[in-house]
Design a protein around this motif. Structure first.
Motif, PDB file in Angstrom:
ATOM      1  N   ALA A 148     -47.828   4.908  26.272  1.00 25.29           N
ATOM      2  CA  ALA A 148     -48.913   6.033  26.650  1.00 25.29           C
ATOM      3  C   ALA A 148     -47.900   7.524  26.370  1.00 25.29           C
ATOM      4  CB  ALA A 148     -48.984   6.117  27.943  1.00 25.29           C
ATOM      5  N   LEU A 149     -47.212   7.644  26.280  1.00 24.33           N
ATOM      6  CA  LEU A 149     -46.625   8.599  25.648  1.00 24.33           C
ATOM      7  C   LEU A 149     -47.317   9.705  23.952  1.00 24.33           C
ATOM      8  CD1 LEU A 149     -46.141  10.459  28.384  1.00 24.33           C
ATOM      9  CD2 LEU A 149     -43.099   9.929  27.649  1.00 24.33           C
ATOM     10  N   ALA A 150     -46.751   8.109  23.629  1.00 20.65           N
ATOM     11  CA  ALA A 150     -47.832   8.373  22.138  1.00 20.65           C
ATOM     12  C   ALA A 150     -48.822   8.759  21.465  1.00 20.65           C
ATOM     13  CB  ALA A 150     -46.592   7.172  21.180  1.00 20.65           C
ATOM     14  N   ALA A 151     -49.217   7.924  22.763  1.00 21.05           N
ATOM     15  CA  ALA A 151     -50.767   8.101  22.706  1.00 21.05           C
ATOM     16  C   ALA A 151     -51.448   8.845  22.953  1.00 21.05           C
ATOM     17  CB  ALA A 151     -50.970   6.643  22.999  1.00 21.05           C
ATOM     18  N   ALA A 152     -50.529   9.867  24.028  1.00 24.08           N
ATOM     19  CA  ALA A 152     -51.010  10.767  25.001  1.00 24.08           C
ATOM     20  C   ALA A 152     -51.631  11.984  24.538  1.00 24.08           C
ATOM     21  CB  ALA A 152     -50.400  10.782  26.123  1.00 24.08           C
ATOM     22  N   PRO A 153     -52.888  12.507  25.016  1.00 26.46           N
ATOM     23  CA  PRO A 153     -53.185  13.911  24.117  1.00 26.46           C
ATOM     24  C   PRO A 153     -52.079  14.969  24.716  1.00 26.46           C
ATOM     25  CG  PRO A 153     -54.709  13.209  26.139  1.00 26.46           C
ATOM     26  CD  PRO A 153     -53.791  11.922  25.709  1.00 26.46           C
ATOM     27  N   ASP A 154     -52.156  15.609  23.026  1.00 26.54           N
ATOM     28  CA  ASP A 154     -51.191  16.996  24.130  1.00 26.54           C
ATOM     29  C   ASP A 154     -52.008  18.429  25.021  1.00 26.54           C
ATOM     30  OD1 ASP A 154     -49.414  15.700  22.306  1.00 26.54           O
ATOM     31  OD2 ASP A 154     -50.207  17.316  20.354  1.00 26.54           O
ATOM     32  N   ALA A 155     -53.678  17.722  25.081  1.00 26.01           N
ATOM     33  CA  ALA A 155     -54.348  18.652  25.648  1.00 26.01           C
ATOM     34  C   ALA A 155     -53.846  18.176  27.642  1.00 26.01           C
ATOM     35  CB  ALA A 155     -55.765  17.854  26.187  1.00 26.01           C
ATOM     36  N   LEU A 156     -53.125  17.152  28.053  1.00 31.16           N
ATOM     37  CA  LEU A 156     -52.626  17.039  29.038  1.00 31.16           C
ATOM     38  C   LEU A 156     -51.427  18.023  29.374  1.00 31.16           C
ATOM     39  CD1 LEU A 156     -53.048  13.605  29.092  1.00 31.16           C
ATOM     40  CD2 LEU A 156     -54.147  15.091  30.299  1.00 31.16           C
ATOM     41  N   ASP A 157     -51.054  18.361  28.726  1.00 32.66           N
ATOM     42  CA  ASP A 157     -49.632  19.502  28.347  1.00 32.66           C
ATOM     43  C   ASP A 157     -48.722  18.960  30.133  1.00 32.66           C
ATOM     44  OD1 ASP A 157     -50.319  22.453  27.592  1.00 32.66           O
ATOM     45  OD2 ASP A 157     -52.153  22.500  29.636  1.00 32.66           O
ATOM     46  N   ILE A 158     -48.605  17.714  29.190  1.00 35.50           N
ATOM     47  CA  ILE A 158     -47.319  16.993  30.328  1.00 35.50           C
ATOM     48  C   ILE A 158     -45.999  17.080  29.705  1.00 35.50           C
ATOM     49  CG2 ILE A 158     -48.785  15.016  31.364  1.00 35.50           C
ATOM     50  CD1 ILE A 158     -47.742  13.398  28.586  1.00 35.50           C
ATOM     51  N   PRO A 159     -44.942  17.038  30.356  1.00 36.54           N
ATOM     52  CA  PRO A 159     -43.558  17.471  29.530  1.00 36.54           C
ATOM     53  C   PRO A 159     -42.907  15.996  28.977  1.00 36.54           C
ATOM     54  CG  PRO A 159     -43.652  16.899  32.540  1.00 36.54           C
ATOM     55  CD  PRO A 159     -45.377  16.840  31.762  1.00 36.54           C
ATOM     56  N   TRP A 160     -43.394  16.071  28.740  1.00 31.30           N
ATOM     57  CA  TRP A 160     -43.428  14.590  27.733  1.00 31.30           C
ATOM     58  C   TRP A 160     -41.754  15.052  27.387  1.00 31.30           C
ATOM     59  CZ3 TRP A 160     -41.839  15.430  22.600  1.00 31.30           C
ATOM     60  CH2 TRP A 160     -41.607  16.264  21.782  1.00 31.30           C
ATOM     61  N   GLN A 161     -41.489  15.823  27.226  1.00 29.89           N
ATOM     62  CA  GLN A 161     -39.923  16.281  26.376  1.00 29.89           C
ATOM     63  C   GLN A 161     -39.036  15.594  27.715  1.00 29.89           C
ATOM     64  OE1 GLN A 161     -41.875  18.579  27.435  1.00 29.89           O
ATOM     65  NE2 GLN A 161     -40.618  20.392  27.681  1.00 29.89           N
ATOM     66  N   ARG A 162     -39.657  15.745  29.230  1.00 27.59           N
ATOM     67  CA  ARG A 162     -38.206  14.886  29.923  1.00 27.59           C
ATOM     68  C   ARG A 162     -38.094  13.501  30.047  1.00 27.59           C
ATOM     69  NH1 ARG A 162     -41.029  19.345  33.947  1.00 27.59           N
ATOM     70  NH2 ARG A 162     -40.076  21.101  32.791  1.00 27.59           N
ATOM     71  N   VAL A 163     -38.934  13.279  29.225  1.00 32.62           N
ATOM     72  CA  VAL A 163     -39.209  11.582  28.828  1.00 32.62           C
ATOM     73  C   VAL A 163     -38.093  10.814  28.442  1.00 32.62           C
ATOM     74  CG1 VAL A 163     -40.514   9.281  28.909  1.00 32.62           C
ATOM     75  CG2 VAL A 163     -41.703  11.039  30.136  1.00 32.62           C
ATOM     76  N   ILE A 164     -36.857  10.508  29.019  1.00 31.67           N
ATOM     77  CA  ILE A 164     -35.852   9.816  27.678  1.00 31.67           C
ATOM     78  C   ILE A 164     -35.323   8.520  28.022  1.00 31.67           C
ATOM     79  CG2 ILE A 164     -35.117  12.504  27.622  1.00 31.67           C
ATOM     80  CD1 ILE A 164     -32.778  11.492  29.498  1.00 31.67           C
ATOM     81  N   ASN A 165     -34.393   7.930  27.183  1.00 25.64           N
ATOM     82  CA  ASN A 165     -34.655   6.358  26.770  1.00 25.64           C
ATOM     83  C   ASN A 165     -33.684   5.755  28.100  1.00 25.64           C
ATOM     84  OD1 ASN A 165     -32.461   6.871  25.885  1.00 25.64           O
ATOM     85  ND2 ASN A 165     -32.792   6.191  24.254  1.00 25.64           N
ATOM     86  N   ALA A 166     -33.218   5.057  28.710  1.00 24.06           N
ATOM     87  CA  ALA A 166     -31.770   4.572  30.522  1.00 24.06           C
ATOM     88  C   ALA A 166     -30.414   4.950  29.709  1.00 24.06           C
ATOM     89  CB  ALA A 166     -32.461   3.149  30.760  1.00 24.06           C
ATOM     90  N   GLN A 167     -30.131   4.707  28.620  1.00 22.26           N
ATOM     91  CA  GLN A 167     -29.358   5.053  27.645  1.00 22.26           C
ATOM     92  C   GLN A 167     -29.020   7.079  28.066  1.00 22.26           C
ATOM     93  OE1 GLN A 167     -28.587   3.633  24.317  1.00 22.26           O
ATOM     94  NE2 GLN A 167     -29.948   1.426  25.648  1.00 22.26           N
ATOM     95  N   GLY A 168     -29.587   7.848  28.367  1.00 27.72           N
ATOM     96  CA  GLY A 168     -29.667   9.333  28.605  1.00 27.72           C
ATOM     97  C   GLY A 168     -29.677  10.142  27.281  1.00 27.72           C
ATOM     98  N   GLU A 169     -30.396   9.273  26.063  1.00 35.00           N
ATOM     99  CA  GLU A 169     -30.211  10.233  25.025  1.00 35.00           C
ATOM    100  C   GLU A 169     -32.012   9.510  24.477  1.00 35.00           C
ATOM    101  OE1 GLU A 169     -30.190  11.099  20.931  1.00 35.00           O
ATOM    102  OE2 GLU A 169     -28.198  10.910  22.584  1.00 35.00           O
ATOM    103  N   VAL A 170     -32.427  10.933  23.412  1.00 35.85           N
ATOM    104  CA  VAL A 170     -33.589  11.017  23.285  1.00 35.85           C
ATOM    105  C   VAL A 170     -33.849  10.646  22.117  1.00 35.85           C
ATOM    106  CG1 VAL A 170     -35.848  12.583  22.220  1.00 35.85           C
ATOM    107  CG2 VAL A 170     -33.608  13.420  23.979  1.00 35.85           C
ATOM    108  N   SER A 171     -35.153   9.658  22.358  1.00 36.40           N
ATOM    109  CA  SER A 171     -35.871   7.919  21.584  1.00 36.40           C
ATOM    110  C   SER A 171     -36.244   8.797  20.378  1.00 36.40           C
ATOM    111  CB  SER A 171     -37.118   7.518  22.399  1.00 36.40           C
ATOM    112  OG  SER A 171     -36.589   7.170  23.685  1.00 36.40           O
ATOM    113  N   SER A 172     -35.896   7.945  19.601  1.00 36.52           N
ATOM    114  CA  SER A 172     -36.394   8.764  17.956  1.00 36.52           C
ATOM    115  C   SER A 172     -37.974   7.788  17.368  1.00 36.52           C
ATOM    116  CB  SER A 172     -35.530   8.755  16.969  1.00 36.52           C
ATOM    117  OG  SER A 172     -35.808   7.265  16.089  1.00 36.52           O
ATOM    118  N   ARG A 173     -39.113   8.819  17.039  1.00 37.92           N
ATOM    119  CA  ARG A 173     -40.012   8.439  16.864  1.00 37.92           C
ATOM    120  C   ARG A 173     -40.474   7.901  15.144  1.00 37.92           C
ATOM    121  NH1 ARG A 173     -40.664  12.451  18.443  1.00 37.92           N
ATOM    122  NH2 ARG A 173     -41.514  13.154  19.906  1.00 37.92           N
TER     123      ARG A 173
END
Length: 119
Positions: free
Chosen positions: A46-71
DNA sequence: AAACTGACTAATA
DNA sequence: CTATTAGCCAGTT
């Protein structure tokens, strides 16, 4: 109660939108808070498909291992995401480049459990 | 419609 | 620590 009437994607966006600065949340955590336990993958989707117009802090969403997921971008967006988090006060481990979820993972409501060294 | 893919998680070895 | 297995569901091919 209208928010439960919205689409699962909207609920996910709403949960992410309430993540405070300097904190991070895992996909599974967001899924659970959004009422979709076990749908961690869908959160990321959903995040990947989320429009940037929502201004959501997608950067605060990371995986359970505390690491930023790669795209699949090779780490370009990941570096940008990490930069944004560091600007907000989130610290990354210099050894593995991971975040200390013990201190920076959003509890969803209030602060961490008392008794720990963190006052 | 079936097969693939993907910003995930947890358990097990 | 890595590797493997299984579960979840939506969008693409």
């Amino acid at each position: 109660m209208k928010q439960s009437d919205e689409d699962p994607y909207q609920r996910i966006y709403r949960v992410i939108a309430r993540i405070p600065e300097g904190k991070v949340a895992t996909y599974g955590q967001i899924a659970a808070l959004a009422g979709l336990p076990g749908h961690a993958r869908q959160v990321g989707y959903a995040l990947a498909a989320a429009p940037d117009a929502l201004d959501i802090p997608w950067q605060r969403v990371i995986n359970a291992q505390g690491e930023v997921s790669s795209r699949g971008d090779g780490g370009l967006a990941s570096g940008f995401q990490r930069h944004l988090l560091e600007e907000e006060g989130v610290e990354f481990s210099l050894r593995s480049g991971r975040v200390d979820l013990k201190r920076f993972q959003w509890d969803g409501v209030v602060q961490r459990r008392p008794g720990t060294k963190r006052a």
